[in-house]
Design a protein around this motif. Structure first.
Motif, PDB file in Angstrom:
ATOM      1  N   ALA A  22       0.830  -1.201   0.000  1.00 22.77           N
ATOM      2  CA  ALA A  22       0.000   0.000   0.000  1.00 22.77           C
ATOM      3  C   ALA A  22       0.868   1.256   0.000  1.00 22.77           C
ATOM      4  O   ALA A  22       0.581   2.216  -0.733  1.00 22.77           O
ATOM      5  N   TRP A  29      -2.489   5.669   0.415  1.00 21.92           N
ATOM      6  CA  TRP A  29      -2.938   4.291   0.611  1.00 21.92           C
ATOM      7  C   TRP A  29      -2.258   3.697   1.846  1.00 21.92           C
ATOM      8  O   TRP A  29      -2.888   2.991   2.629  1.00 21.92           O
ATOM      9  N   SER A  33      -4.296   2.654   5.129  1.00 25.35           N
ATOM     10  CA  SER A  33      -4.272   1.244   5.514  1.00 25.35           C
ATOM     11  C   SER A  33      -3.723   1.050   6.918  1.00 25.35           C
ATOM     12  O   SER A  33      -4.153   0.158   7.645  1.00 25.35           O
ATOM     13  N   TYR A  43      -8.124  -1.357  -0.525  1.00 23.75           N
ATOM     14  CA  TYR A  43      -6.878  -1.461  -1.291  1.00 23.75           C
ATOM     15  C   TYR A  43      -6.745  -2.858  -1.907  1.00 23.75           C
ATOM     16  O   TYR A  43      -6.400  -2.996  -3.084  1.00 23.75           O
TER      17      TYR A  43
END
Length: 83
Positions: A22, A29, A33, A43
């Motif tokens: 990620a 991201w 995450s 994701y």
């Protein structure tokens, strides 16, 4: 007990792998995450081709940990005291 620990280590490793993927995609991201579990799931869905192996390894680790929990002594049905 050993299966629970092994399953937990597998989950930790696969989760770390997903987190690295990620962050390689973008900082947003990665941070999303890291801070919010649903973002990690989004994701994985959106980047399935890259994330499927660590995701499936993570599911395998969960299965191993659950088997370890089920094999622990004293996990049978609970009876009421005095019955």
């Amino acid at each position: 007990m050993i299966l629970m620990v092994v399953g937990g280590l597998i989950c930790f490793g696969a989760g770390l792998w997903l987190l690295v993927l990620a962050f390689q995609e973008s900082i947003w991201w990665g941070l999303g995450s890291l801070l919010l579990s649903p973002v990690m799931l989004v994701y994985v869905i959106l980047h399935w081709s890259e994330a499927k192996v660590p995701f499936l390894i993570n599911l395998g680790g969960i299965a191993v940990a659950i088997v370890g929990v089920m094999m622990m002594p004293g996990q049978g049905p609970v009876s009421a005291p005095g019955s």
